[in-house]
Design an enzyme around this catalytic site. Structure first.
Site, PDB file in Angstrom:
ATOM      1  N   SER A   1     111.331 -33.751  -8.435  1.00 40.58           N
ATOM      2  CA  SER A   1     112.627 -33.272  -7.989  1.00 40.58           C
ATOM      3  C   SER A   1     112.650 -33.105  -6.473  1.00 40.58           C
ATOM      4  CB  SER A   1     112.961 -31.934  -8.645  1.00 40.58           C
ATOM      5  OG  SER A   1     114.112 -31.370  -8.063  1.00 40.58           O
TER       6      SER A   1
ATOM      7  N   HIS B   1     114.125 -37.398  -9.053  1.00 46.19           N
ATOM      8  CA  HIS B   1     115.155 -36.592  -9.695  1.00 46.19           C
ATOM      9  C   HIS B   1     116.016 -35.946  -8.622  1.00 46.19           C
ATOM     10  CE1 HIS B   1     116.682 -34.385 -13.211  1.00 46.19           C
ATOM     11  NE2 HIS B   1     116.763 -33.311 -12.413  1.00 46.19           N
TER      12      HIS B   1
ATOM     13  N   ASP C   1     119.056 -33.455  -7.879  1.00 39.87           N
ATOM     14  CA  ASP C   1     119.893 -32.379  -8.406  1.00 39.87           C
ATOM     15  C   ASP C   1     121.170 -32.257  -7.577  1.00 39.87           C
ATOM     16  OD1 ASP C   1     118.281 -31.275 -10.581  1.00 39.87           O
ATOM     17  OD2 ASP C   1     116.859 -30.745  -9.012  1.00 39.87           O
TER      18      ASP C   1
ATOM     19  N   MET D   1     124.483 -30.118  -7.235  1.00 33.59           N
ATOM     20  CA  MET D   1     125.073 -28.841  -7.632  1.00 33.59           C
ATOM     21  C   MET D   1     126.299 -28.566  -6.771  1.00 33.59           C
ATOM     22  SD  MET D   1     121.627 -26.522  -7.910  1.00 33.59           S
ATOM     23  CE  MET D   1     120.047 -27.241  -8.377  1.00 33.59           C
TER      24      MET D   1
ATOM     25  N   HIS E   1     120.915 -35.665 -11.743  1.00 31.34           N
ATOM     26  CA  HIS E   1     121.220 -34.581 -12.679  1.00 31.34           C
ATOM     27  C   HIS E   1     122.422 -33.847 -12.109  1.00 31.34           C
ATOM     28  CE1 HIS E   1     119.814 -30.506 -14.565  1.00 31.34           C
ATOM     29  NE2 HIS E   1     120.946 -30.947 -15.088  1.00 31.34           N
TER      30      HIS E   1
ATOM     31  N   MET F   1     124.890 -31.126 -12.032  1.00 32.16           N
ATOM     32  CA  MET F   1     125.215 -29.755 -12.434  1.00 32.16           C
ATOM     33  C   MET F   1     126.521 -29.389 -11.744  1.00 32.16           C
ATOM     34  SD  MET F   1     121.385 -28.139 -12.283  1.00 32.16           S
ATOM     35  CE  MET F   1     120.723 -29.408 -11.183  1.00 32.16           C
TER      36      MET F   1
ATOM     37  N   MET G   1     116.990 -28.445 -20.673  1.00 35.16           N
ATOM     38  CA  MET G   1     116.608 -27.567 -19.571  1.00 35.16           C
ATOM     39  C   MET G   1     115.613 -26.519 -20.061  1.00 35.16           C
ATOM     40  SD  MET G   1     118.067 -28.603 -16.814  1.00 35.16           S
ATOM     41  CE  MET G   1     117.670 -27.183 -15.783  1.00 35.16           C
TER      42      MET G   1
ATOM     43  N   GLY H   1     120.236 -24.429 -11.793  1.00 36.20           N
ATOM     44  CA  GLY H   1     120.808 -23.900 -10.568  1.00 36.20           C
ATOM     45  C   GLY H   1     119.823 -23.666  -9.446  1.00 36.20           C
ATOM     46  N   PHE H   2     118.566 -23.360  -9.780  1.00 35.20           N
ATOM     47  CA  PHE H   2     117.589 -23.055  -8.743  1.00 35.20           C
ATOM     48  C   PHE H   2     116.220 -23.584  -9.147  1.00 35.20           C
ATOM     49  CE2 PHE H   2     120.898 -19.923  -8.232  1.00 35.20           C
ATOM     50  CZ  PHE H   2     121.105 -19.896  -6.863  1.00 35.20           C
ATOM     51  N   GLY H   3     115.456 -24.032  -8.162  1.00 28.69           N
ATOM     52  CA  GLY H   3     114.085 -24.446  -8.405  1.00 28.69           C
ATOM     53  C   GLY H   3     113.152 -23.247  -8.389  1.00 28.69           C
TER      54      GLY H   3
ATOM     55  N   ASP I   1     113.191 -30.184 -17.663  1.00 31.01           N
ATOM     56  CA  ASP I   1     113.402 -29.874 -16.253  1.00 31.01           C
ATOM     57  C   ASP I   1     113.336 -28.371 -16.075  1.00 31.01           C
ATOM     58  OD1 ASP I   1     114.241 -29.563 -13.661  1.00 31.01           O
ATOM     59  OD2 ASP I   1     116.193 -30.530 -13.923  1.00 31.01           O
TER      60      ASP I   1
ATOM     61  N   GLY J   1     110.154 -25.484 -14.321  1.00 28.46           N
ATOM     62  CA  GLY J   1     108.877 -24.820 -14.558  1.00 28.46           C
ATOM     63  C   GLY J   1     107.764 -25.732 -15.013  1.00 28.46           C
TER      64      GLY J   1
ATOM     65  N   GLY K   1     109.068 -30.143  -9.514  1.00 22.53           N
ATOM     66  CA  GLY K   1     109.425 -29.927  -8.120  1.00 22.53           C
ATOM     67  C   GLY K   1     108.253 -29.468  -7.292  1.00 22.53           C
ATOM     68  N   SER K   2     108.002 -28.160  -7.298  1.00 24.85           N
ATOM     69  CA  SER K   2     106.918 -27.608  -6.486  1.00 24.85           C
ATOM     70  C   SER K   2     105.555 -28.086  -6.963  1.00 24.85           C
ATOM     71  CB  SER K   2     106.978 -26.077  -6.491  1.00 24.85           C
ATOM     72  OG  SER K   2     106.933 -25.580  -7.818  1.00 24.85           O
TER      73      SER K   2
END
Length: 231
Positions: free
Chosen positions: A13, A36, A38, A40, A69, A71, A140, A145-147, A178, A180, A200-201
């Site tokens: 991401s 990916h 995102d 938003m 994606h 959102m 999900m 909404g947030f990483g 998507d 965690g 992501g991280s």
């Protein structure tokens, strides 16, 4: 084991990337299956990221396919424009669409794979009859909404039910997760039946994103090999 071999895809991401230098950040994940993206709008989710003009430019310079994606509210209107931009796949939220089957068909007609996303609390059962209209189902594993959120294990039974329904239908539908995803949680998600993983991280937070991608891929493939037979 599932009725067909599971293909593992790692889609980092770019929400965790350096937005000031996205071209270089995309180059750092050249061994990924897709990037990916995102999108938003601060309406469907309480966050604002990037929109169509930026995504169109990313499509021009990305070394890997783009996996959008969305959102966003009013997704029935906007999603086809992302397909027209040449993206490999476009995923919309079931909760935001007034006509999900019509939208999925329109995305496919415009050359993109059609994905549909479900929030953690949205049941999968009302949508099982439209599996053949989809290329991917995004479950999900955090609230959108947030990483940086922690993986919600309560979503694992939903992943299992979705995988069982897909195998039972014979539809060629990928299950993406998507939120965690780490070297630890990817094993549980893969054992439950997911095969496309957004991280992501766990990718961009490492010194070598390319090595992180390969490590995640190896863990998922190992989990596929020891996944028990599905009911």
């Amino acid at each position: 084991m599932p009725g067909r071999p599971m293909t593992c895809c790692i889609n980092p991401s770019i929400l965790s990337a350096d937005f000031a230098n996205l071209e270089a950040e995309l180059a750092r994940i050249a061994n990924a299956d897709a990037a990916h993206v995102d999108v938003m709008d601060n309406h469907f989710v309480p966050n604002l990221t990037i929109g169509l003009p930026v995504v169109e430019r990313l499509q021009e310079i990305s070394p890997v396919p783009l996996d959008a994606h969305l959102m966003i509210a009013d997704v029935d209107r906007w999603a086809p424009h992302y397909a027209d931009a040449g993206l490999a796949s476009v995923t919309f939220h079931a909760e935001a669409s007034n006509a999900p089957i019509k939208l999925a068909r329109e995305l496919r007609a415009r050359g993109a794979k059609a994905g549909m996303a479900l929030r953690p609390a949205t049941p999968v059962e009302p949508f099982l009859d439209m599996l053949t209209e989809l290329d991917m189902l995004l479950i999900m594993t955090v609230e959108p909404g947030f990483g940086g959120q922690s993986f919600l294990d309560v979503t694992l039974p939903k992943i299992r039910r979705a995988r069982a329904a897909i195998e039972g239908s014979g539809a060629a539908v990928a299950i993406q997760v998507d939120g965690g995803i780490t070297e630890e949680t990817i094993t549980r998600a893969a054992e439950a039946g997911a095969n496309v993983f957004v991280a992501g991280s766990a990718v961009y937070g490492k010194d070598s994103p390319e090595a992180a991608i390969e490590s995640l891929r190896a863990r998922a493939q190992l989990a596929f090999g020891r996944t028990p037979a599905r009911e």
